[in-house]
Design a protein around this motif. Structure first.
Motif, PDB file in Angstrom:
ATOM      1  N   GLY A  10       0.807  -1.216   0.000  1.00  0.00           N
ATOM      2  CA  GLY A  10       0.000   0.000   0.000  1.00  0.00           C
ATOM      3  C   GLY A  10       0.835   1.259   0.000  1.00  0.00           C
ATOM      4  O   GLY A  10       2.068   1.208  -0.070  1.00  0.00           O
ATOM      5  N   ILE A  12       2.226   4.302   1.919  1.00  0.00           N
ATOM      6  CA  ILE A  12       2.583   4.547   3.327  1.00  0.00           C
ATOM      7  C   ILE A  12       1.961   5.841   3.857  1.00  0.00           C
ATOM      8  O   ILE A  12       1.758   5.975   5.062  1.00  0.00           O
ATOM      9  CB  ILE A  12       4.124   4.546   3.505  1.00  0.00           C
ATOM     10  CG1 ILE A  12       4.502   4.277   4.959  1.00  0.00           C
ATOM     11  CG2 ILE A  12       4.759   5.836   2.987  1.00  0.00           C
ATOM     12  CD1 ILE A  12       5.963   3.920   5.161  1.00  0.00           C
ATOM     13  N   ALA A  23      12.068   7.468   3.461  1.00  0.00           N
ATOM     14  CA  ALA A  23      13.373   7.224   2.845  1.00  0.00           C
ATOM     15  C   ALA A  23      13.833   8.548   2.264  1.00  0.00           C
ATOM     16  O   ALA A  23      13.557   8.880   1.114  1.00  0.00           O
ATOM     17  CB  ALA A  23      13.259   6.153   1.759  1.00  0.00           C
ATOM     18  N   GLY A  32      11.948  12.650  -4.812  1.00  0.00           N
ATOM     19  CA  GLY A  32      10.937  11.852  -5.506  1.00  0.00           C
ATOM     20  C   GLY A  32      10.559  10.636  -4.691  1.00  0.00           C
ATOM     21  O   GLY A  32      10.802  10.583  -3.480  1.00  0.00           O
ATOM     22  N   VAL A  34       9.020   7.803  -2.418  1.00  0.00           N
ATOM     23  CA  VAL A  34       8.193   7.836  -1.210  1.00  0.00           C
ATOM     24  C   VAL A  34       8.334   9.184  -0.503  1.00  0.00           C
ATOM     25  O   VAL A  34       7.385   9.686   0.103  1.00  0.00           O
ATOM     26  CB  VAL A  34       8.536   6.632  -0.292  1.00  0.00           C
ATOM     27  CG1 VAL A  34       9.892   6.756   0.347  1.00  0.00           C
ATOM     28  CG2 VAL A  34       7.449   6.429   0.746  1.00  0.00           C
ATOM     29  N   ASP A  35       9.502   9.781  -0.594  1.00  0.00           N
ATOM     30  CA  ASP A  35       9.749  11.097   0.010  1.00  0.00           C
ATOM     31  C   ASP A  35       8.813  12.149  -0.590  1.00  0.00           C
ATOM     32  O   ASP A  35       8.172  12.922   0.139  1.00  0.00           O
ATOM     33  CB  ASP A  35      11.215  11.463  -0.238  1.00  0.00           C
ATOM     34  CG  ASP A  35      11.621  12.765   0.420  1.00  0.00           C
ATOM     35  OD1 ASP A  35      11.468  12.872   1.637  1.00  0.00           O
ATOM     36  OD2 ASP A  35      12.091  13.664  -0.293  1.00  0.00           O
ATOM     37  N   ALA A 116      10.289   0.299   1.905  1.00  0.00           N
ATOM     38  CA  ALA A 116      11.473  -0.510   1.586  1.00  0.00           C
ATOM     39  C   ALA A 116      12.614   0.447   1.242  1.00  0.00           C
ATOM     40  O   ALA A 116      12.877   0.761   0.073  1.00  0.00           O
ATOM     41  CB  ALA A 116      11.171  -1.463   0.434  1.00  0.00           C
ATOM     42  N   ILE A 117      13.300   0.902   2.299  1.00  0.00           N
ATOM     43  CA  ILE A 117      14.338   1.938   2.189  1.00  0.00           C
ATOM     44  C   ILE A 117      15.422   1.527   1.179  1.00  0.00           C
ATOM     45  O   ILE A 117      15.856   0.371   1.177  1.00  0.00           O
ATOM     46  CB  ILE A 117      14.977   2.171   3.575  1.00  0.00           C
ATOM     47  CG1 ILE A 117      13.917   2.664   4.573  1.00  0.00           C
ATOM     48  CG2 ILE A 117      16.136   3.169   3.499  1.00  0.00           C
ATOM     49  CD1 ILE A 117      14.368   2.553   6.030  1.00  0.00           C
ATOM     50  N   THR A 119      15.394   0.899  -1.903  1.00  0.00           N
ATOM     51  CA  THR A 119      15.128  -0.028  -3.015  1.00  0.00           C
ATOM     52  C   THR A 119      14.531   0.645  -4.243  1.00  0.00           C
ATOM     53  O   THR A 119      14.218  -0.024  -5.230  1.00  0.00           O
ATOM     54  CB  THR A 119      14.187  -1.173  -2.590  1.00  0.00           C
ATOM     55  OG1 THR A 119      12.889  -0.626  -2.278  1.00  0.00           O
ATOM     56  CG2 THR A 119      14.729  -1.914  -1.394  1.00  0.00           C
ATOM     57  N   GLY A 120      14.368   1.975  -4.197  1.00  0.00           N
ATOM     58  CA  GLY A 120      13.852   2.687  -5.367  1.00  0.00           C
ATOM     59  C   GLY A 120      14.996   3.365  -6.094  1.00  0.00           C
ATOM     60  O   GLY A 120      15.864   2.712  -6.683  1.00  0.00           O
ATOM     61  N   ILE A 121      15.012   4.682  -6.014  1.00  0.00           N
ATOM     62  CA  ILE A 121      16.015   5.492  -6.703  1.00  0.00           C
ATOM     63  C   ILE A 121      17.439   5.084  -6.287  1.00  0.00           C
ATOM     64  O   ILE A 121      18.371   5.138  -7.091  1.00  0.00           O
ATOM     65  CB  ILE A 121      15.754   6.994  -6.403  1.00  0.00           C
ATOM     66  CG1 ILE A 121      14.376   7.407  -6.926  1.00  0.00           C
ATOM     67  CG2 ILE A 121      16.839   7.875  -7.004  1.00  0.00           C
ATOM     68  CD1 ILE A 121      13.802   8.653  -6.259  1.00  0.00           C
ATOM     69  N   TYR A 122      17.628   4.650  -5.028  1.00  0.00           N
ATOM     70  CA  TYR A 122      18.960   4.319  -4.531  1.00  0.00           C
ATOM     71  C   TYR A 122      19.446   2.936  -4.955  1.00  0.00           C
ATOM     72  O   TYR A 122      20.601   2.585  -4.685  1.00  0.00           O
ATOM     73  CB  TYR A 122      19.016   4.490  -3.007  1.00  0.00           C
ATOM     74  CG  TYR A 122      19.121   5.941  -2.559  1.00  0.00           C
ATOM     75  CD1 TYR A 122      19.104   6.989  -3.482  1.00  0.00           C
ATOM     76  CD2 TYR A 122      19.255   6.272  -1.211  1.00  0.00           C
ATOM     77  CE1 TYR A 122      19.211   8.313  -3.073  1.00  0.00           C
ATOM     78  CE2 TYR A 122      19.360   7.597  -0.791  1.00  0.00           C
ATOM     79  CZ  TYR A 122      19.338   8.617  -1.727  1.00  0.00           C
ATOM     80  OH  TYR A 122      19.438   9.921  -1.314  1.00  0.00           O
TER      81      TYR A 122
HETATM   82  P1  ADP Z   1      15.277   5.400  -2.056  1.00  0.00           P
HETATM   83  O1  ADP Z   1      15.839   6.694  -2.592  1.00  0.00           O
HETATM   84  O2  ADP Z   1      15.657   5.164  -0.599  1.00  0.00           O
HETATM   85  O3  ADP Z   1      15.556   4.243  -2.937  1.00  0.00           O
HETATM   86  P2  ADP Z   1      12.527   5.581  -3.049  1.00  0.00           P
HETATM   87  O4  ADP Z   1      11.455   6.481  -2.568  1.00  0.00           O
HETATM   88  O5  ADP Z   1      13.006   5.784  -4.445  1.00  0.00           O
HETATM   89  O6  ADP Z   1      13.703   5.675  -1.974  1.00  0.00           O
HETATM   90  O7  ADP Z   1      12.039   4.085  -2.941  1.00  0.00           O
HETATM   91  C1  ADP Z   1      11.949   3.372  -1.719  1.00  0.00           C
HETATM   92  C2  ADP Z   1      10.796   2.392  -1.809  1.00  0.00           C
HETATM   93  O8  ADP Z   1       9.576   3.098  -1.562  1.00  0.00           O
HETATM   94  C3  ADP Z   1      10.620   1.744  -3.181  1.00  0.00           C
HETATM   95  O9  ADP Z   1      10.393   0.351  -2.966  1.00  0.00           O
HETATM   96  C4  ADP Z   1       9.383   2.421  -3.748  1.00  0.00           C
HETATM   97  O10 ADP Z   1       8.660   1.562  -4.617  1.00  0.00           O
HETATM   98  C5  ADP Z   1       8.602   2.677  -2.486  1.00  0.00           C
HETATM   99  N1  ADP Z   1       7.553   3.714  -2.541  1.00  0.00           N
HETATM  100  C6  ADP Z   1       7.396   4.740  -3.391  1.00  0.00           C
HETATM  101  N2  ADP Z   1       6.288   5.451  -3.073  1.00  0.00           N
HETATM  102  C7  ADP Z   1       5.733   4.841  -1.981  1.00  0.00           C
HETATM  103  C8  ADP Z   1       4.575   5.073  -1.171  1.00  0.00           C
HETATM  104  N3  ADP Z   1       3.737   6.097  -1.415  1.00  0.00           N
HETATM  105  N4  ADP Z   1       4.331   4.221  -0.138  1.00  0.00           N
HETATM  106  C9  ADP Z   1       5.156   3.196   0.133  1.00  0.00           C
HETATM  107  N5  ADP Z   1       6.265   2.928  -0.576  1.00  0.00           N
HETATM  108  C10 ADP Z   1       6.547   3.736  -1.619  1.00  0.00           C
END
Ligand code: ADP
Length: 173
Positions: A10, A12, A23, A32, A34-35, A116-117, A119-122
């Motif tokens: 879902g 967050i 994150a 960008g 989740v932030d 999931a800290i 695991t996206g952009i990083y």
């Molecule tokens: P990082 O820069 O730490 O990798 P990201 O925001 O790019 O952070 O991604 C971290 C995780 O958060 C990814 O698995 C991404 O799919 C997930 N994510 C992005 N948007 C949301 C959200 N609204 N709620 C929960 N998880 C999210």
């Protein structure tokens, strides 16, 4: 432990917990992923409070209010950028979970949700990150009934949730 750790798929920003974890980046500036979603949902006051804090080193955590979020607080932690795995990434990622839980404990919060800290952009491999997330969380959780008592891994995809469930099963079996 099963009743204290759960995995959901879902957004967050919708989680009704005492604190959601962000994150964030080291500047604590709106980014960008989740932030961006957390800042959008919380409103501009969140960026203002982050600006006053000034920044956060990788692996550490800082706490702010949640403003328009259902969560009362946001714990901002900075995950490591994935550089191939030999740059201390695993220790830094574990530190994110540990320090976020310590901060929740210091504020007497009973429930919290993690994305999931890293695991996206990083770029952290999702399966390895999930194993670290679950292990570090279990190691850092205080005794039952103490703060925080409940932790939700709020995954943005079914695939991410499957990694967290598998990691939980592997550790708890
Ligand atoms: P990082 O820069 O730490 O990798 P990201 O925001 O790019 O952070 O991604 C971290 C995780 O958060 C990814 O698995 C991404 O799919 C997930 N994510 C992005 N948007 C949301 C959200 N609204 N709620 C929960 N998880 C999210």
């Amino acid at each position: 432990m099963r009743d204290r750790l759960s995995v959901v798929v879902g957004d967050i920003t919708k989680l009704e917990v005492d604190a959601i974890v962000n994150a964030a980046n080291e500047q604590l500036l709106r980014g960008g992923g989740v932030d961006g979603a957390i800042h959008r949902a919380a409103g501009p006051e969140l960026q203002e409070e982050c600006r006053k804090i000034g920044g956060c080193p990788t692996g550490e955590a800082r706490i702010t209010r949640g403003y328009r979020l259902p969560a009362r607080y946001v714990i901002h932690t900075v995950g490591p950028v994935w550089h191939g795995g030999n740059k201390g990434e695993a220790d830094l990622l574990a530190a994110c979970y540990r320090n976020s839980i310590l901060l929740a404990n210091a504020h007497g919060l009973s429930s919290m949700g993690f994305p999931a800290i890293s695991t996206g952009i990083y770029g952290y491999p999702a399966d390895e990150a999930a194993a670290i997330a679950v292990r570090a969380t279990m190691d850092a959780l205080p005794e039952p009934g103490a703060s925080p008592d409940k932790v939700i891994f709020c995954c943005f995809s079914e695939e991410s949730a499957a990694h967290h469930r598998a990691a939980l099963d592997a550790i708890l079996q």
